[in-house]
Design a protein around this motif. Structure first.
Motif, PDB file in Angstrom:
ATOM      1  N   ASP A 218     -16.981  35.123 128.864  1.00  0.00           N
ATOM      2  CA  ASP A 218     -17.282  35.342 130.200  1.00  0.00           C
ATOM      3  C   ASP A 218     -18.135  36.932 130.466  1.00  0.00           C
ATOM      4  O   ASP A 218     -17.898  37.739 129.386  1.00  0.00           O
ATOM      5  CB  ASP A 218     -16.035  35.627 131.160  1.00  0.00           C
ATOM      6  N   ARG A 299      -5.991  26.735 135.630  1.00  0.00           N
ATOM      7  CA  ARG A 299      -7.089  26.111 136.072  1.00  0.00           C
ATOM      8  C   ARG A 299      -8.087  26.240 135.103  1.00  0.00           C
ATOM      9  O   ARG A 299      -8.108  27.075 134.324  1.00  0.00           O
ATOM     10  CB  ARG A 299      -7.348  26.460 137.510  1.00  0.00           C
ATOM     11  N   GLY A 301     -11.867  28.002 134.214  1.00  0.00           N
ATOM     12  CA  GLY A 301     -12.425  29.158 134.695  1.00  0.00           C
ATOM     13  C   GLY A 301     -13.758  28.959 135.170  1.00  0.00           C
ATOM     14  O   GLY A 301     -14.480  27.869 135.097  1.00  0.00           O
ATOM     15  N   ASP A 302     -14.065  30.055 135.825  1.00  0.00           N
ATOM     16  CA  ASP A 302     -15.458  29.885 136.626  1.00  0.00           C
ATOM     17  C   ASP A 302     -16.159  31.180 136.181  1.00  0.00           C
ATOM     18  O   ASP A 302     -15.551  32.273 136.536  1.00  0.00           O
ATOM     19  CB  ASP A 302     -15.326  29.738 138.007  1.00  0.00           C
ATOM     20  N   GLU A 304     -16.977  29.933 133.143  1.00  0.00           N
ATOM     21  CA  GLU A 304     -17.206  29.458 131.763  1.00  0.00           C
ATOM     22  C   GLU A 304     -17.303  27.872 131.735  1.00  0.00           C
ATOM     23  O   GLU A 304     -17.573  27.212 130.773  1.00  0.00           O
ATOM     24  CB  GLU A 304     -15.825  29.663 131.132  1.00  0.00           C
TER      25      GLU A 304
HETATM   26  N1  GLY Z   1     -14.078  33.720 134.795  1.00  0.00           N
HETATM   27  C1  GLY Z   1     -12.566  34.174 135.010  1.00  0.00           C
HETATM   28  C2  GLY Z   1     -11.803  33.197 135.780  1.00  0.00           C
HETATM   29  O1  GLY Z   1     -11.872  32.061 136.089  1.00  0.00           O
HETATM   30  O2  GLY Z   1     -10.515  33.480 136.127  1.00  0.00           O
END
Ligand code: GLY
Ligand code: AMP
Length: 437
Positions: A218, A299, A301-302, A304
């Motif tokens: 990230d 959960r 990732g965002d 990723e």
């Molecule tokens: N990219 C960090 C998260 O989803 O926590």
């Protein structure tokens, strides 16, 4: 099959895309329903006007509409117990129970679990607002920087790296007196600052068996060269193959993933769903790499997910179902020999204040070497696509040849998109390109 996907950001857009492109989804003439929000989802799914936190309404919807599988994107409904609620009603749902998701929603619980099951992590102490004298005595004797973490969920903002004692005192006052994170910050951790590079590893598990998804990295800071404020994530790439070899992979399996799943099981917190392992990898002079856990999340990732799911060749929907049904050991995961790079297009000002409702141009000019996931957009009355959030679009460049080409495909397509005050980092993937080159 009928699928209900909960959440409405870039991550959920990528999950919807991956479900939609699963052979089992296409063959069975399936449908996806998604909770209101992001425009990109409406193109392949039917919108459901229920918020991700309205659990009773969601379970009623799932029952009435004979939903076969519900998939949860964000952590808040998981921490609220959405999985327990659905399972009570006999509904299939992908994600951990409330007790299992505390691995993210209580950092203290998570650190204690790591300590108990010998999972490598930074040395730490826990405190509450009731023992402030002890914390002040403790932080006086430390070497700086130190890391102070709110126990509860804080929308990714509850981790402060204090460079000196003044900053540490200020942070503790913010947590306990000013209550900047409400209840979440009244208990907190003080931990050692770890050096190294970060990796995100996603594990899909049924609580016993697991599969690992491609490693990813990230870019949390707003500015180039990892400077400035922390954000929800400004970009990612996968696989992060420069940073992970067979030996490190084995250490991650045997000293992080397996003890975590076993420990959660023993503690009565059997974990199903996606376990996000946020790792700091220390590298010794001799090239030996050691993983340390920075955090577990309950959960995907965002951002990723936006680079990981395009690399999965095997049936993604079946993978999610295998987690729910306890049959991961029979699932054969396969990946494409590809690279992906995601550049997040944000509104100038993010992660602080920013303007919305800017017209987005150029979405139709994006090439076939790229996917665009919507994170914060909406349609105007005149059918124009408008910005509607801090993080607006995720531009994911793909390549079968190299990461370098995937990165260049991302930026080539970023250049085709425009909105007023568009901001993005120009160096996504730079660590991989620079590494030992
Ligand atoms: N990219 C960090 C998260 O989803 O926590
Ligand atoms: P978290 O919300 O726990 O992922 O923390 C946010 C970011 O803070 C991480 O991605 C790291 O960059 C940084 N961080 C957290 N804990 C540590 C630590 N012990 N040492 C160094 N950096 C850390």
């Amino acid at each position: 099959m009928k699928i209900l996907l909960i959440g409405n950001g870039g991550r959920e857009n990528a999950l919807a895309w991956a479900i939609y492109n699963s052979p089992s989804f296409k063959e069975s003439n399936s449908e996806i329903y998604t909770t209101i929000g992001s425009l990109g989802l409406d193109i392949i799914s039917k919108p459901v006007k229920i918020k991700p936190t309205e659990i009773e309404k969601l379970s009623n919807f799932a029952k009435e509409n004979q939903i076969d599988l519900t998939v949860v994107g964000p952590e808040i409904p998981l921490a609220m117990g959405i999985v327990d609620e659905f399972e009570k009603l006999g509904l299939k749902i992908f994600g951990p129970t409330k007790k299992a998701s505390e691995i993210e929603s209580s950092k203290i619980l998570s650190k204690k679990l790591m300590q108990k099951y010998d999972i490598p992590t930074a040395k730490f102490e826990t405190f509450t607002e009731d023992n402030l004298q002890e914390v002040h005595d403790y932080i006086n004797g430390l070497r700086y920087p130190i890391v102070i973490k709110a126990d509860g969920l804080a929308a990714g903002k509850g981790v402060i790296i204090a460079q000196d004692i003044n900053e540490a005192n200020q942070t503790i006052a913010d947590f306990t007196e000013k209550e900047v994170f409400g209840e979440s910050g009244k208990s907190f951790i003080v931990e050692e600052f770890l050096e190294g590079y970060e990796l995100s590893i996603f594990v899909i598990t049924d609580g016993i068996d697991y599969v690992m998804l491609p490693s990813t990295q990230d870019h949390k800071k707003i500015g180039e060269g990892d400077t400035g404020k922390n954000t929800g994530g400004m970009g990612a790439y996968a696989p992060a193959e420069q940073f992970i070899d067979e030996e490190l992979l084995n250490k991650i399996k045997t000293s992080v993933i397996e003890p975590a799943l076993k420990g959660l099981n023993i503690e009565g917190r059997k974990y199903k769903g996606c376990l996000y392992c946020g790792l700091m990898i220390a590298e010794t002079g001799e090239g030996i790499r050691e993983p340390n856990v920075i955090e577990f999340n309950c959960r995907f990732g965002d951002p990723e997910t936006q680079v990981v799911v395009p690399l999965i060749k095997s049936d993604f929907l079946k993978l999610l179902l295998s987690s729910v049904e306890g049959s991961i050991k029979d699932y054969r995961i396969e990946f494409f020999d590809k690279y992906a790079c995601c550049v997040v297009l944000a509104s100038e000002g993010y992660p602080g204040d920013y303007e919305k409702r800017k017209v987005i141009k150029g979405l139709n000019e994006v090439g076939s070497d790229c996917l665009v996931f919507h994170a914060g957009t909406k349609l105007s009355d005149g059918n124009e696509v408008l910005t509607n959030g801090g993080r607006v679009l995720n531009v994911v460049g793909l390549s079968s040849n190299s990461l370098k080409e995937a990165i260049s495909n991302s930026y080539k397509n970023v250049d085709r998109i425009h909105f007023e005050n568009m901001y993005f980092r120009k160096d996504i993937g730079y660590r991989a390109l620079k590494y030992k080159s």
